[in-house]
Design an enzyme around this catalytic site. Structure first.
Site, PDB file in Angstrom:
ATOM      1  N   THR A  49      11.061  13.402  11.914  1.00 21.34           N
ATOM      2  CA  THR A  49      10.985  14.707  12.940  1.00 21.34           C
ATOM      3  C   THR A  49      11.165  14.446  14.381  1.00 21.34           C
ATOM      4  OG1 THR A  49       9.480  15.385  11.104  1.00 21.34           O
ATOM      5  CG2 THR A  49       9.303  16.392  13.245  1.00 21.34           C
ATOM      6  N   SER A  86      11.958  20.723  10.294  1.00 28.20           N
ATOM      7  CA  SER A  86      12.358  21.199   8.786  1.00 28.20           C
ATOM      8  C   SER A  86      14.002  21.301   8.624  1.00 28.20           C
ATOM      9  CB  SER A  86      12.084  22.595   8.529  1.00 28.20           C
ATOM     10  OG  SER A  86      10.528  22.730   8.321  1.00 28.20           O
ATOM     11  N   GLY A  89       3.692   9.236  11.713  1.00 20.08           N
ATOM     12  CA  GLY A  89       2.339   8.558  11.768  1.00 20.08           C
ATOM     13  C   GLY A  89       2.711   7.032  11.555  1.00 20.08           C
ATOM     14  N   GLN A 123     -20.413  36.001  -5.088  1.00 21.25           N
ATOM     15  CA  GLN A 123     -20.236  34.507  -4.793  1.00 21.25           C
ATOM     16  C   GLN A 123     -19.308  33.618  -5.975  1.00 21.25           C
ATOM     17  OE1 GLN A 123     -21.221  33.159  -2.183  1.00 21.25           O
ATOM     18  NE2 GLN A 123     -21.856  31.129  -2.423  1.00 21.25           N
ATOM     19  N   THR A 167       2.172  21.692   6.485  1.00 19.74           N
ATOM     20  CA  THR A 167       3.299  21.068   7.237  1.00 19.74           C
ATOM     21  C   THR A 167       4.083  20.040   7.392  1.00 19.74           C
ATOM     22  OG1 THR A 167       2.294  22.492   9.344  1.00 19.74           O
ATOM     23  CG2 THR A 167       4.071  21.206   9.947  1.00 19.74           C
ATOM     24  N   GLU A 187       5.752  16.580   5.531  1.00 19.96           N
ATOM     25  CA  GLU A 187       6.777  16.445   4.275  1.00 19.96           C
ATOM     26  C   GLU A 187       7.405  18.015   3.953  1.00 19.96           C
ATOM     27  OE1 GLU A 187       7.448  13.497   4.061  1.00 19.96           O
ATOM     28  OE2 GLU A 187       6.104  12.954   5.350  1.00 19.96           O
TER      29      GLU A 187
END
Length: 620
Positions: A94, A100, A133, A286, A378, A380
């Site tokens: 990226t 993308s 990362g 609920q 978002t 991968e």
């Protein structure tokens, strides 16, 4: 707090978080070596560290990229170093300007035949690698994706192994600018990860550091395509995305465990003549919000287990040079990554709301869980972009239905398109919705009819790409229908296996039916507009859904206890196993640093002057 003061405070927090993560990752690696853990056992240990760390990208992206795209020689050179963590890698794809759209990446790798090297360069600001990362502060190496250029001609985007930092003093190598991109969403969350920025200034690497399993560049600078198809890279993606689906199940089950336990503890309204109030979990409002999420956690677990089998199958086929199922496997995993991560992110937030005001407390564990999980929508692959990739594959599959080429894998049902386009739902009473064959046929008919309808609409456009762009929102809906069918079918397949204990199987059957019927309820427009069911049948489905909630209610706590999460791992006062919520909430409040002093810092400087000021009558 001023923006500058907030930034300084946040940066200090990030530094401390990051250093603590380094400590945990190093200790985990030490234990892995001492205990001689297998690859699977080591992965599990890293999972329970429960913080995003540089090791996630090293083992989850860097190593698989080399295994999937490197030649045997390259694997023999680099993998032993990576396995021993003598080098630490990341996945630098990226960029600041492109995510993308991989084909739009701007980083270049130009071959220099005089020196037998590639020159890696960042020609623009937007070509800076951004987000990987582990890149910011830790990685010594990266698989860098760049535009291959030889003799002035471009040959698409390829991967290159590039050393970034010295193995002696960890300083960036000449021509490399690298650092962290700063604080991200949440106070903790993904701020334990050093997401990085990277720029190259004509950095030279040997020719053999281009990953060459798919394409080789010769000493003379000639590009030679191997007999391995370019779709080989799908194998790496299948691995990465199957782990993301499994992670979705884990994150969702944690949130559901917290919300379910707290819903049983919390009582509101319903008191008769001073008696006990009603447990929140007993209210249908609920249950209708919570139990479908519980069902989804189980559904995603089972489809995640199936994806592990799919990856093993794909790997065996690749070893036998059989690439026939790769496109379908890629589309399947892309769609399931999108479906499960979007559903899980939404579900964690819904669980927070199901816990009322206390769910907003950090001690509930839910805000942090949401903040650390939501990037999965978002990374991968952006979830909408992935669904469009699935839609392209589905449109291609539909176009080949009359050619004699049979759909494979998860699209095999399309071979019965003629029947599914004409069939009518056989439901006559609410209990009929409990038949697996009925559910499966309805979901197959919906998917086929939506895909065929989109294909027919596309055929009316003279330019297919213009048509695809115009109909993209409709195509996404068709892709979602296909992916939901996969999850439903894999849940049903799981129930056809030998499950010990009649009671256990019945509860799983109830959850399967809740998952499917809740999807039918949420996407009722699809099922009605395509003629898959009638309004009367949809009403019967809702009747059955309410009945299923009542059947699950007595076992709801047991179903979340089955996830087997310790209180320490769950990290939630609200989701405590012993249900001792209120005393612990009160106890946690007094641990807050603001309560270290009775009179707060700043009182004498700001608050006391306000209280002691002399008021004059205002002229209003």
């Amino acid at each position: 707090m001023s923006p500058i003061a907030w930034l300084v405070s946040s940066q200090a927090i990030q530094k401390e978080l990051f250093k603590n993560t380094l400590r945990k990752a190093a200790h985990a690696w030490k234990r892995i070596i001492e205990l001689r853990l297998s690859e699977e056992e080591a992965r599990k240990l890293r999972f329970f560290v429960d913080e995003p760390a540089f090791t996630d990208l090293h083992w989850g992206m860097f190593v698989p990229a080399i295994k999937g795209q490197g030649t045997e020689e390259q694997q023999q050179k680099w993998l032993p170093l990576a396995y021993k963590m003598q080098i630490i890698g990341c996945y630098a794809q990226t960029e600041l300007g492109h995510g993308s759209n991989v084909q739009g990446l701007e980083t270049t790798a130009t071959f220099d035949p005089e020196t037998d090297e590639f020159v890696i360069h960042s020609p623009t600001l937007t070509s800076s690698k951004w987000w990987p990362g582990g890149l910011g502060k830790v990685s010594t190496h990266a698989v860098v994706y760049a535009r291959l250029i030889t003799d002035g001609q471009e040959h698409g985007v390829h991967g290159f192994i590039v050393q970034l930092r010295s193995l002696d003093d960890h300083m960036p190598l000449p021509g490399i600018t690298v650092g962290d991109i700063g604080m991200k969403f949440g106070s903790g969350a993904y701020n334990t990860m050093d997401n990085g920025v990277l720029r190259f200034d004509h950095v030279r690497i040997p020719r053999n550091q281009m990953l060459m399993r798919v394409m080789q560049v010769t000493r003379e600078g000639k590009c030679v395509q191997s007999n391995v198809p370019r779709q080989l890279i799908y194998g790496t993606m299948v691995y990465v995305r199957q782990t993301i689906v499994s992670d979705a199940s884990s994150a969702l089950s944690r949130a559901v465990c917290i919300a379910t336990r707290y819903s049983a503890v919390r009582r509101q309204f319903g008191s008769q003549e001073g008696g006990v109030e009603t447990q929140v979990i007993d209210y249908k409002t609920q249950q209708s919000r919570l139990f479908p999420l519980l069902a989804s956690a189980y559904a995603f677990r089972f489809v995640g287990e199936w994806l592990k089998w799919l990856y093993m199958d794909v790997t065996q086929r690749l070893q036998a040079n059989d690439f026939s199922t790769l496109p379908e496997a890629h589309a399947c995993t892309a769609g399931l990554k999108s479906l499960t991560t979007s559903a899980t992110a939404d579900a964690i937030e819904e669980c927070r709301k199901l816990c009322g005001g206390h769910g907003y407390l950090s001690s509930s564990g839910l805000p942090e869980l949401f903040a650390v999980y939501v990037p999965a929508c978002t990374y991968e692959g952006d979830n909408v972009v992935l669904l469009l990739q699935v839609a392209r594959f589905l449109m291609k599959t539909v176009s080949q239905l009359g050619s004699g080429k049979k759909p494979v894998g998860t699209t095999a049902y399309m071979a019965r398109a003629e029947d599914l386009l004409q069939c009518h739902c056989s439901v006559q009473k609410a209990e009929d919705w409990l038949k697996p064959s009925v559910l499966l046929e309805v979901f197959e008919a919906r998917a086929v009819r939506m895909c065929v309808a989109r294909a027919q609409s596309l055929s009316k456009f003279p330019n297919p790409e213009e048509g695809f762009a115009e109909l993209s929102a409709d195509l996404v809906e068709a892709a979602i229908a296909h992916c939901q069918l996969i999850v439903v079918s894999k849940f049903i397949e799981k129930l056809q296996q030998d499950i010990p204990g009649k009671g256990v199987k019945q509860q799983l059957q109830n959850l399967c039916n809740i998952y499917a019927l809740n999807l039918l309820h949420k996407h009722l427009g699809d099922f009605l507009s395509t003629g898959c069911i009638t309004p009367k049948q949809s009403s019967l489905a809702n009747d059955q859904l309410r009945s299923l909630y009542s059947q699950v209610r007595p076992n709801a706590i047991a179903l979340v206890d089955a996830f087997n999460y310790t209180d320490h791992y769950l990290g939630s006062v609200l989701g405590r196993y012993d249900g001792n919520v209120y005393p612990k909430l009160y106890e946690e409040a007094w641990k807050d640093p603001l309560n270290d002093s009775i009179v707060p810092d700043g009182y004498h400087e700001y608050v006391r002057p306000l209280l002691k000021q002399q008021h004059r009558n205002a002229r209003l």
